[in-house]
Design an enzyme around this catalytic site. Structure first.
Site, short mmCIF file in Angstrom:
data_model
loop_
_atom_site.label_atom_id
_atom_site.label_comp_id
_atom_site.label_asym_id
_atom_site.label_seq_id
_atom_site.Cartn_x
_atom_site.Cartn_y
_atom_site.Cartn_z
N ILE A 112 -17.93 -35.35 69.65
CA ILE A 112 -18.46 -34.20 70.39
C ILE A 112 -19.01 -33.16 69.41
CG2 ILE A 112 -17.86 -32.24 71.88
CD1 ILE A 112 -15.58 -34.06 73.00
N ASP A 138 -14.02 -29.05 59.96
CA ASP A 138 -13.35 -30.29 60.38
C ASP A 138 -12.40 -30.67 59.25
OD1 ASP A 138 -12.93 -33.26 60.99
OD2 ASP A 138 -14.30 -32.73 62.60
N ARG A 148 -9.46 -40.54 74.29
CA ARG A 148 -8.76 -41.65 74.96
C ARG A 148 -9.33 -43.01 74.60
NH1 ARG A 148 -8.50 -41.50 81.16
NH2 ARG A 148 -10.48 -40.35 81.20
N ARG A 159 -5.36 -38.69 80.13
CA ARG A 159 -5.53 -37.56 79.19
C ARG A 159 -4.18 -37.06 78.70
NH1 ARG A 159 -9.41 -36.95 82.98
NH2 ARG A 159 -11.59 -36.66 82.38
N ASN A 193 -8.40 -32.42 74.83
CA ASN A 193 -7.55 -32.83 75.96
C ASN A 193 -6.10 -32.99 75.56
OD1 ASN A 193 -9.01 -33.13 78.42
ND2 ASN A 193 -10.21 -34.76 77.44
N ASP A 232 -17.24 -31.53 84.41
CA ASP A 232 -16.99 -31.94 85.80
C ASP A 232 -18.09 -31.42 86.73
OD1 ASP A 232 -14.54 -33.04 84.92
OD2 ASP A 232 -13.63 -31.06 84.98
N ARG A 253 -21.29 -33.45 85.98
CA ARG A 253 -21.21 -34.77 86.62
C ARG A 253 -21.42 -34.67 88.13
NH1 ARG A 253 -16.07 -36.37 83.11
NH2 ARG A 253 -17.13 -37.58 81.52
N HIS A 264 -8.65 -30.17 84.64
CA HIS A 264 -9.56 -31.18 84.08
C HIS A 264 -8.82 -32.48 83.79
CE1 HIS A 264 -12.89 -33.01 82.05
NE2 HIS A 264 -12.14 -33.20 80.98
N MET A 270 -20.53 -34.36 77.01
CA MET A 270 -19.59 -33.26 76.75
C MET A 270 -20.21 -32.20 75.85
SD MET A 270 -16.81 -31.80 77.32
CE MET A 270 -17.18 -30.13 76.83
N1 LIG Z 1 -12.94 -30.96 78.07
C1 LIG Z 1 -13.65 -32.04 78.31
O1 LIG Z 1 -14.33 -32.11 79.33
C2 LIG Z 1 -13.66 -33.19 77.35
C3 LIG Z 1 -12.76 -33.24 76.32
N2 LIG Z 1 -12.76 -34.27 75.42
C4 LIG Z 1 -11.75 -34.26 74.35
O2 LIG Z 1 -12.33 -33.76 73.15
C5 LIG Z 1 -11.56 -34.22 72.03
C6 LIG Z 1 -12.46 -34.73 70.91
O3 LIG Z 1 -13.17 -35.87 71.33
P1 LIG Z 1 -14.17 -36.62 70.33
O4 LIG Z 1 -15.08 -35.65 69.69
O5 LIG Z 1 -14.74 -37.75 71.08
O6 LIG Z 1 -13.14 -37.18 69.24
P2 LIG Z 1 -13.45 -37.61 67.71
O7 LIG Z 1 -12.27 -38.35 67.23
O8 LIG Z 1 -14.79 -38.28 67.64
O9 LIG Z 1 -13.59 -36.22 66.97
C7 LIG Z 1 -12.52 -35.36 66.79
C8 LIG Z 1 -12.71 -34.62 65.49
O10 LIG Z 1 -11.63 -33.72 65.34
C9 LIG Z 1 -11.33 -33.68 63.96
N3 LIG Z 1 -9.99 -33.12 63.78
C10 LIG Z 1 -8.79 -33.70 63.99
N4 LIG Z 1 -7.81 -32.84 63.68
C11 LIG Z 1 -8.39 -31.70 63.28
C12 LIG Z 1 -7.92 -30.44 62.84
N5 LIG Z 1 -6.61 -30.20 62.71
N6 LIG Z 1 -8.81 -29.50 62.49
C13 LIG Z 1 -10.13 -29.75 62.60
N7 LIG Z 1 -10.66 -30.91 63.00
C14 LIG Z 1 -9.79 -31.88 63.35
C15 LIG Z 1 -11.46 -35.12 63.50
O11 LIG Z 1 -11.62 -35.20 62.08
C16 LIG Z 1 -12.72 -35.53 64.25
O12 LIG Z 1 -13.89 -35.30 63.49
C17 LIG Z 1 -10.61 -35.27 72.60
O13 LIG Z 1 -9.33 -34.72 72.77
C18 LIG Z 1 -11.22 -35.61 73.95
O14 LIG Z 1 -10.28 -36.09 74.88
C19 LIG Z 1 -13.70 -35.25 75.51
C20 LIG Z 1 -14.65 -35.23 76.50
C21 LIG Z 1 -14.68 -34.22 77.54
O1 LIG Z 2 -12.15 -38.78 79.94
C1 LIG Z 2 -11.82 -38.32 78.84
O2 LIG Z 2 -10.80 -38.61 78.23
C2 LIG Z 2 -12.71 -37.28 78.25
C3 LIG Z 2 -12.95 -36.24 79.25
O3 LIG Z 2 -12.20 -35.31 79.40
C4 LIG Z 2 -14.06 -36.44 80.17
O4 LIG Z 2 -14.96 -37.27 79.92
O5 LIG Z 2 -14.08 -35.73 81.19
#
Ligand SMILES: NC(=O)C1=CN([C@@H]2O[C@H](COP(=O)(O)OP(=O)(O)OC[C@H]3O[C@@H](n4cnc5c(N)ncnc54)[C@H](O)[C@@H]3O)[C@@H](O)[C@H]2O)C=CC1
Ligand SMILES: O=C([O-])CC(=O)C(=O)O
Length: 335
Positions: A30, A51, A99, A105, A137, A168, A171, A195, A243
């Site tokens: 993201i 990061d 996930r 989640r 999440n 949400d 979508r 969420h 996202m």
């Molecule tokens: N609110 C929403 O609607 C959504 C939330 N998410 C959530 O967003 C989160 C990230 O998803 P992605 O980007 O796909 O994961 P990802 O694994 O691709 O990226 C996460 C990043 O966080 C970094 N990270 C980990 N610990 C850290 C810390 N202490 N300080 C700084 N950076 C750190 C990692 O190095 C990585 O680059 C997940 O928990 C996912 O479930 C995903 C989609 C929608």
């Molecule tokens: O589904 C997930 O784990 C990521 C998320 O929150 C979404 O896509 O709404």
């Protein structure tokens, strides 16, 4: 005529704030596209990318995009994090694990709760005035975690803490437009609750197509849209690009409101009076945004019998998710 145009231009230039935006988790799935979209937003003047790995590389790459804002990547150290945060108006947190198929989640809680707690501590120390947007999440629990961290340091301002539920809404709008053959820009669907799964409650009865509230398949698709992406990515994570789009939209809404635009409304998960009497401190409804963050929390409005049932199912889960986040910080305050 010309004078008034010049005056207007002078006003809009002076009304514009300088806006530093920080992304924590900027090198992730993201974080990268979100940072790129923020680089394209002319209201952002400074972009700080942090990061635990790869922040400076992503920043160097994005910094070549020829828009005016400056971009800087920070070292993965406590002082790097503090520097990234200092002076930020908006902080977005997409740090944490996503996930895999078969997970909920809530299954991410054990890993992400401490990541978010520790980043929230850094925000409380280095940018307590910033608007904090939580993407990591489970949002239903990570937002209460941040509130507890801020409360413990005496800097909690409920007007400035947001769980990002915009995806949400995005979508729901898109799925409806596919069914109806319309332009999604004309399909404004309010989504309330939280969420995850049944805590996500789309209110089609308030939309252009009230009859859709009885379309169980559509309601289910909005509630479990995230699962669709998790399944399709087949172990490689969850929604990242949609996202990033949604997170950039929420940040833009706050930036426009900070620049004085009136009537900026987005559904978002905030501390809310609506269900406090049932022990539910946080809830997402339409929220009017202003220069200081939350300006006005809208009530859920009129809903039909189908939606009433969805709300009841939402409240039970939401209450547990929120309590879990609060208990985590009380039991694991960290350093
Ligand atoms: N609110 C929403 O609607 C959504 C939330 N998410 C959530 O967003 C989160 C990230 O998803 P992605 O980007 O796909 O994961 P990802 O694994 O691709 O990226 C996460 C990043 O966080 C970094 N990270 C980990 N610990 C850290 C810390 N202490 N300080 C700084 N950076 C750190 C990692 O190095 C990585 O680059 C997940 O928990 C996912 O479930 C995903 C989609 C929608
Ligand atoms: O589904 C997930 O784990 C990521 C998320 O929150 C979404 O896509 O709404």
């Amino acid at each position: 005529m010309l004078a008034s145009r010049i005056q207007r231009r002078a006003f809009s230039a002076s009304a514009r704030n300088l806006s530093k935006v920080a992304v924590l988790g900027a090198a992730g799935g993201i974080g990268q596209p979100l940072s790129l979209l923020l680089k394209l937003n002319t209201r952002v003047t400074e972009l700080a990318l942090y990061d635990i790995r790869g922040g400076p590389g992503v920043a160097a790459d994005i910094s070549h995009v020829n828009t005016k804002s400056t971009v800087k990547g920070y070292d993965p150290t406590p002082s790097g994090l503090a520097e990234a945060l200092k002076g930020s108006d908006i902080v977005l947190i997409p740090a944490g694990v996503p996930r895999k198929p078969g997970m909920t989640r809530d299954d991410l809680f054990n890993t992400n709760a401490s990541i978010v707690r520790d980043l929230a501590k850094a925000v409380a120390e280095s940018a307590p005035e910033a608007k904090l947007l939580i993407i990591s999440n489970p949002v239903n629990s990570t937002v209460p975690i941040c509130a507890e961290v801020f409360k413990a340091r005496g800097v909690y301002n409920p007007k400035k803490l947001f769980g990002v539920t915009t995806l949400d809404v995005v979508r729901a709008s898109r799925f409806v437009s596919e069914i109806k053959g319309t332009d999604p820009k004309d399909e404004n669907i309010t989504v309330i609750g939280g969420h995850s799964g049944v805590t996500i409650v789309p209110l089609f009865s308030q939309s252009n197509h009230p009859e859709l509230s009885s379309n169980a398949e559509l309601v289910n698709r909005v509630q479990f849209g995230g699962d669709e992406v998790v399944k399709a990515k087949d172990g490689a994570g969850s929604a990242t690009l949609s996202m990033a789009f949604a997170g950039a939209r929420m940040a833009d809404a706050l930036l426009r409101a900070a620049d004085g635009e009136k009537g900026v409304i987005e559904p978002t998960f905030v501390e809310s009076p609506l269900y406090k009497d049932q022990g539910i401190e946080f809830f997402s409804t339409n929220v009017e945004l202003g220069p200081n963050g939350v300006e006005k929390i809208h009530p859920i409005g009129n809903i039909d019998a189908n939606e009433q049932k969805l709300v009841e199912a939402c409240l039970g889960d939401l209450k547990k998710n929120i309590a879990k986040g609060v208990a985590f910080v009380q039991e694991n305050p960290g350093n």
